[in-house]
Design a protein around this motif. Structure first.
Motif, short mmCIF file in Angstrom:
data_model
loop_
_atom_site.label_atom_id
_atom_site.label_comp_id
_atom_site.label_asym_id
_atom_site.label_seq_id
_atom_site.Cartn_x
_atom_site.Cartn_y
_atom_site.Cartn_z
N ASN A 6 0.81 -1.22 0.00
CA ASN A 6 0.00 0.00 0.00
C ASN A 6 0.85 1.27 0.00
OD1 ASN A 6 0.99 -0.37 2.57
ND2 ASN A 6 -0.97 -0.07 3.64
N ASP A 7 2.05 1.17 -0.51
CA ASP A 7 2.92 2.35 -0.64
C ASP A 7 2.19 3.46 -1.41
OD1 ASP A 7 6.07 3.14 -0.61
OD2 ASP A 7 5.12 3.87 -2.45
N PRO A 8 2.42 4.74 -1.09
CA PRO A 8 1.74 5.84 -1.79
C PRO A 8 1.88 5.77 -3.31
CG PRO A 8 2.84 6.67 0.16
CD PRO A 8 3.24 5.23 0.04
N GLN A 9 3.01 5.25 -3.81
CA GLN A 9 3.18 5.15 -5.25
C GLN A 9 2.20 4.14 -5.86
OE1 GLN A 9 7.77 5.55 -6.21
NE2 GLN A 9 7.48 4.51 -4.27
N VAL A 10 1.87 3.10 -5.08
CA VAL A 10 0.91 2.10 -5.55
C VAL A 10 -0.50 2.67 -5.47
CG1 VAL A 10 0.15 -0.29 -5.31
CG2 VAL A 10 2.49 0.33 -4.65
N VAL A 11 -0.77 3.47 -4.45
CA VAL A 11 -2.05 4.16 -4.35
C VAL A 11 -2.27 5.03 -5.59
CG1 VAL A 11 -3.38 5.88 -3.06
CG2 VAL A 11 -2.06 4.14 -1.83
N GLU A 12 -1.23 5.78 -5.96
CA GLU A 12 -1.34 6.64 -7.15
C GLU A 12 -1.62 5.81 -8.40
OE1 GLU A 12 1.36 9.71 -9.88
OE2 GLU A 12 2.24 8.78 -8.10
N ALA A 13 -0.94 4.67 -8.53
CA ALA A 13 -1.13 3.83 -9.72
C ALA A 13 -2.55 3.29 -9.79
CB ALA A 13 -0.12 2.69 -9.71
N LEU A 14 -3.08 2.80 -8.66
CA LEU A 14 -4.42 2.24 -8.69
C LEU A 14 -5.47 3.32 -8.91
CD1 LEU A 14 -6.09 -0.30 -8.64
CD2 LEU A 14 -6.09 -0.22 -6.13
N ASP A 15 -5.24 4.49 -8.37
CA ASP A 15 -6.15 5.61 -8.65
C ASP A 15 -6.11 5.99 -10.14
OD1 ASP A 15 -7.24 5.89 -6.14
OD2 ASP A 15 -5.82 7.44 -5.50
N THR A 16 -4.95 5.85 -10.76
CA THR A 16 -4.83 6.12 -12.19
C THR A 16 -5.65 5.10 -12.98
OG1 THR A 16 -2.62 7.07 -11.90
CG2 THR A 16 -3.21 6.34 -14.11
N VAL A 17 -5.60 3.84 -12.56
CA VAL A 17 -6.45 2.82 -13.18
C VAL A 17 -7.92 3.17 -12.97
CG1 VAL A 17 -7.11 0.39 -13.19
CG2 VAL A 17 -4.71 1.02 -12.85
N GLY A 18 -8.24 3.61 -11.75
CA GLY A 18 -9.61 3.95 -11.43
C GLY A 18 -10.16 5.10 -12.23
N ALA A 19 -9.27 5.98 -12.70
CA ALA A 19 -9.73 7.09 -13.52
C ALA A 19 -10.35 6.61 -14.82
CB ALA A 19 -8.55 8.03 -13.82
N ILE A 20 -10.05 5.38 -15.20
CA ILE A 20 -10.70 4.76 -16.35
C ILE A 20 -11.78 3.79 -15.90
CG2 ILE A 20 -10.37 3.16 -18.29
CD1 ILE A 20 -7.56 4.33 -18.65
N LEU A 21 -11.39 2.79 -15.11
CA LEU A 21 -12.29 1.67 -14.83
C LEU A 21 -13.39 1.98 -13.83
CD1 LEU A 21 -9.95 -1.47 -14.76
CD2 LEU A 21 -11.27 -0.52 -16.66
N LYS A 22 -13.23 3.05 -13.04
CA LYS A 22 -14.28 3.39 -12.08
C LYS A 22 -15.10 4.61 -12.50
CE LYS A 22 -13.13 1.26 -7.72
NZ LYS A 22 -13.16 1.47 -6.26
N ASP A 23 -14.91 5.04 -13.73
CA ASP A 23 -15.67 6.18 -14.24
C ASP A 23 -16.82 5.65 -15.09
OD1 ASP A 23 -16.66 8.44 -15.62
OD2 ASP A 23 -14.71 9.44 -15.46
N SER A 24 -18.05 5.87 -14.65
CA SER A 24 -19.22 5.33 -15.35
C SER A 24 -19.38 5.91 -16.75
CB SER A 24 -20.49 5.61 -14.53
OG SER A 24 -20.67 7.00 -14.33
#
Length: 463
Positions: free
Chosen positions: A259-277
């Motif tokens: 859960n390093d902050p760099q991994v948080v940033e990466a997953l949020d970047t994925v979420g900007a696509i996959l979690k946007d309806s």
């Protein structure tokens, strides 16, 4: 691939040099010459194939090497055919055994004293288990190591090593860092394939604005007991882009927390696509539908106008319906998942198999050396007429590959700018890689926060 997340047959069916390649181009010698070479087992008598690399192993005529893999009929035949030049040169009889129970049975057989001479192991994690838990794995010979040094990215040798000892040369490979799309549709719409991550996001927004009846992206995390693994690939690919391959290495090895902050940033970047309806899940439903859509179905709406983009590996080529034109101007094709900074490294996420030996007899070492050579890579390409196979061997002549997708994968692996990294969950402890990581990504796509997801996986890491 990790713990049977993808059937191994998908990987196998569907990756002095110039002198060796020239020799490889004419290995289909006459039956008379083949018979003579097999009988004599003498180097230099197998037509124009260069047998000299195997002279150093002595007279091998009449010996046998057993090979055990997860690749079953009919996908096994190209492998068996690819061994013929070696058998003709040396007189060695290579005996093949494929099993759907390969991973469950291999360790049992090795511990029980019934190990094969050679096994095709589909991930570094299993290699480490075999080395640590059985003590029966034999280090690769110098000739094999020399081939790997010459023909492969250094990362591959590291993945075939345990505790500083090199055991296993790479065999086949796949590339995961691709986005599937329809070149025909892109041409009609005037879209261009993106070169940077910013370009990718701009294209995503443009598609969403241009076509309210579709969505830019479609995705599927469903895979039976392995549901969630496509999400792990998304995070792994993006982490190498938002951070670096070096940070990725630290994360996989748990030198930095999950859960390093760099991994948080990466997953949020994925979420900007996959979690946007507004961007997903074209052809299937809302964001939650990603969890129940199978990875096999995930990209299919590209062909029916439901979506435009689908991030998935090279082996997804086997999932398009019969008759689909899979080519750079056809119905379906793939582009490289763009880097954030194209002037930096070109991260390539992928997987593959490794050749593991449990015996050090000369004929076994000679066969290991053959499988690590440019000769074998080219022979295997020519003996796979339906495509669906590629190697990271840089001595592979791309023109010997039949499938345009295989050619694209090989060119990606051979790109001088490419920095290859093996699928991270394949190298993590099984409890995480095939357990909490899969579950965490499924919970994440159905509403759990990024921080809670990564905290949950971090808490599961074995102490």
């Amino acid at each position: 691939m990790a713990r049977r997340r993808i059937p191994a047959i998908l990987l196998a069916s569907g990756v002095a040099v110039s002198a060796l390649l020239t020799a490889c181009a004419d290995t289909q010698q006459s039956s008379t010459t083949t018979a003579e070479a097999t009988t004599s087992g003498s180097a230099g008598e197998a037509g124009s194939f260069d047998c000299s690399p195997y002279e150093a192993f002595g007279d091998l005529n009449g010996t046998t090497v057993t090979v055990y893999t997860s690749i079953v009929a009919p996908e096994d035949q190209p492998h068996i055919d690819s061994w013929k030049p070696f058998e003709d040169c040396t007189g060695v009889d290579v005996q093949y055994e494929g099993s759907k129970e390969f991973e469950a049975q291999l360790i049992v057989r090795v511990k029980g004293g019934n190990a094969p001479d050679i096994a095709y192991v589909p991930q570094p994690g299993l290699l480490q288990t075999l080395v640590h838990d059985t003590g029966k794995v034999v280090a690769a010979p110098d000739a094999t190591a020399a081939n790997v040094d010459e023909f492969f990215d250094p990362a591959w040798k590291e993945y075939g090593s345990v505790d500083g000892t090199f055991y296993a040369a790479p065999l086949g490979a796949n590339v995961k860092s691709y986005v599937w799309y329809s070149p025909k549709v892109f041409a009609e719409k005037g879209y261009e394939t993106p070169e940077t991550w910013d370009d990718l996001m701009a294209l995503t927004k443009q598609i969403a604005a241009d076509d309210p009846d579709a969505k830019p992206w479609c995705a599927g995390f469903g895979s039976g007991d392995a549901t969630g693994w496509p999400g792990t690939d998304w995070l792994e690919d993006v982490l190498m882009r938002t951070a670096s391959p070096e940070v990725y290495d630290q994360w996989v090895a748990h030198e930095i927390p999950f859960n390093d902050p760099q991994v948080v940033e990466a997953l949020d970047t994925v979420g900007a696509i996959l979690k946007d309806s507004a961007y997903v899940n074209g052809g299937f439903g809302d964001v939650n539908s990603i969890a129940t859509t199978t990875f096999q179905d995930g990209g299919q709406p590209i062909l029916t106008g439901g979506c435009y983009l689908h991030r998935q590996a090279s082996f997804y080529a086997a999932n398009w319906p019969e008759g689909t034109d899979v080519s750079e101007n056809g119905d379906a094709w793939a582009f490289y998942l763009p880097a954030v900074d194209p002037s930096a490294a070109k991260p390539v996420l992928g997987g593959g198999e490794f050749v593991v030996a449990f015996a050090d007899r000369p004929e076994v070492q000679a066969f290991q050396t053959y499988l690590s050579s440019a000769d074998w890579a080219n022979e295997k390409a020519k003996d796979t007429p339906n495509g669906g196979w590629v190697s990271a061997n840089k001595g592979l002549d791309i023109n010997n590959l039949v499938s345009p997708m295989d050619q694209l994968s090989a060119s990606t692996l051979q790109d001088e700018a490419a920095v290859f990294r093996f699928d991270g969950s394949d190298m993590m402890p099984a409890k995480v890689g095939a357990g909490t990581f899969w579950k965490g990504m499924t919970d994440w796509i159905t509403g759990q926060s990024t921080q809670d997801t990564l905290d949950f996986i971090e808490s599961s890491w074995p102490s």
